[in-house]
Scaffold this motif. Structure first.
Motif, PDB file in Angstrom:
ATOM      1  N   VAL A 110      -1.969  -0.431  -0.426  1.00  0.00           N
ATOM      2  CA  VAL A 110      -0.486  -0.769  -0.763  1.00  0.00           C
ATOM      3  C   VAL A 110      -1.126  -2.072  -1.007  1.00  0.00           C
ATOM      4  O   VAL A 110      -0.364  -2.562  -1.991  1.00  0.00           O
ATOM      5  N   LEU A 111      -1.444  -3.061  -0.759  1.00  0.00           N
ATOM      6  CA  LEU A 111      -1.853  -4.839  -0.841  1.00  0.00           C
ATOM      7  C   LEU A 111      -2.643  -3.899  -2.579  1.00  0.00           C
ATOM      8  O   LEU A 111      -2.003  -4.713  -3.892  1.00  0.00           O
ATOM      9  N   GLY A 112      -3.764  -3.368  -3.055  1.00  0.00           N
ATOM     10  CA  GLY A 112      -4.003  -3.114  -4.441  1.00  0.00           C
ATOM     11  C   GLY A 112      -3.079  -2.319  -5.299  1.00  0.00           C
ATOM     12  O   GLY A 112      -2.847  -2.844  -6.404  1.00  0.00           O
ATOM     13  N   THR A 113      -2.387  -1.559  -4.797  1.00  0.00           N
ATOM     14  CA  THR A 113      -1.241  -0.420  -5.231  1.00  0.00           C
ATOM     15  C   THR A 113      -0.185  -1.891  -5.293  1.00  0.00           C
ATOM     16  O   THR A 113       0.010  -1.755  -7.303  1.00  0.00           O
ATOM     17  N   LEU A 114       0.277  -2.703  -5.245  1.00  0.00           N
ATOM     18  CA  LEU A 114       1.238  -3.998  -5.315  1.00  0.00           C
ATOM     19  C   LEU A 114       0.680  -4.459  -6.121  1.00  0.00           C
ATOM     20  O   LEU A 114       1.016  -4.850  -7.839  1.00  0.00           O
TER      21      LEU A 114
END
Length: 275
Positions: A110-114
């Protein structure tokens, strides 16, 4: 066999994830050093840095390596996430993940996608404009010392003198006529794309500047969480987890995961509220 291992092996994916991640950490440090000129330097210093980053052949090669690393890192992360989910299709009856892992480790995808969304928007707002858009040139004050005469200006671009005839050829913009009284101050474009002006205007915009500033700060918080787990796990994946190096790695991890994102976040805050 080698190709299959490269594409399918979980271990190979982790190696590539670690290597591209560490390379991107080095990029962040270098990018931060240049961007801090928005606080500690002047417009000329920042614009010279921007010009160097977009014209130097060696930097161009590193830029392409960076773009490839970002894409490879993102795709590799998605593949690893899918692979891990397939390996454990049914959740445990009692799931107490918080007790066994950090928030960052549980939410790296999720952090990487953001962060990927932030990178795309960030490049659209600054990188694309610097490379492909018509931008204002940086202007400097020039004092005409001679008696009334045609303007003769010797400024430099990357250390090379500008031919005064460039005025007549339209390569320099002069505000007014080409004849001035002695002692007249004149603004002359010196050849640098004024990325400094674009950046300051972006964060100081009356309608969107505050939103852009807050969004940038939030993105840096997300980056901090991502790096707090990613940096340390990269060394574990590469097998560099000797207890003798633990203190050094913890110190470097703190700088990369917390200090670097914090300094990045300070830049738009400074531009919007102080500059």
């Amino acid at each position: 066999m080698a190709k299959s291992a490269l594409l399918k092996s979980s271990l190979a994916k982790k190696y590539w994830m670690a290597l591209t991640g560490l390379f991107l950490c080095l990029f962040l440090v270098g990018h931060l050093a240049g961007n801090l000129q928005l606080i500690f330097g002047d417009a000329s210093a920042f614009n010279e840095y921007a010009l160097f980053m977009t014209t130097n052949p060696a930097v161009k090669v590193l830029s392409y390596v960076t773009y490839i690393s970002i894409l490879f890192h993102a795709i590799d992360g998605i593949l690893l996430t899918i692979q891990n989910k397939k390996a454990r299709p049914v959740g445990y009856a009692k799931n107490n993940a918080a007790a066994n892992s950090s928030f960052s480790s549980r939410n790296m995808a999720v952090l990487g996608t953001l962060l990927l969304v932030f990178i795309v928007t960030h490049m659209a707002n600054f990188w694309a404009k610097m490379h492909f858009s018509e931008m204002p040139l940086q202007t400097v004050e020039v004092n005409i010392k001679d008696q009334e005469a045609p303007v003769v200006v010797y400024k430099t671009v990357q250390g090379q003198p500008i031919d005064p005839r460039a005025v007549e050829m339209g390569q320099l913009e002069l505000k007014g006529t080409q004849f001035f009284q002695a002692g007249t101050d004149l603004k002359v474009a010196d050849g640098y794309k004024d990325l400094h002006k674009i950046t300051v205007a972006f964060f100081q915009n009356e309608k969107t500047g505050l939103i852009a500033t807050i969004a940038y700060v939030i993105a840096m918080i997300v980056l901090g969480f991502h790096l707090s787990h990613g940096f340390g796990s990269a060394f574990q994946s590469l097998g560099v987890n000797n207890p003798r190096y633990k203190g050094v790695l913890n110190g470097v991890s703190f700088l990369i995961a917390y200090v670097v994102p914090a300094l990045f976040a300070i830049i738009p805050l400074y531009i919007h509220f102080i500059k």
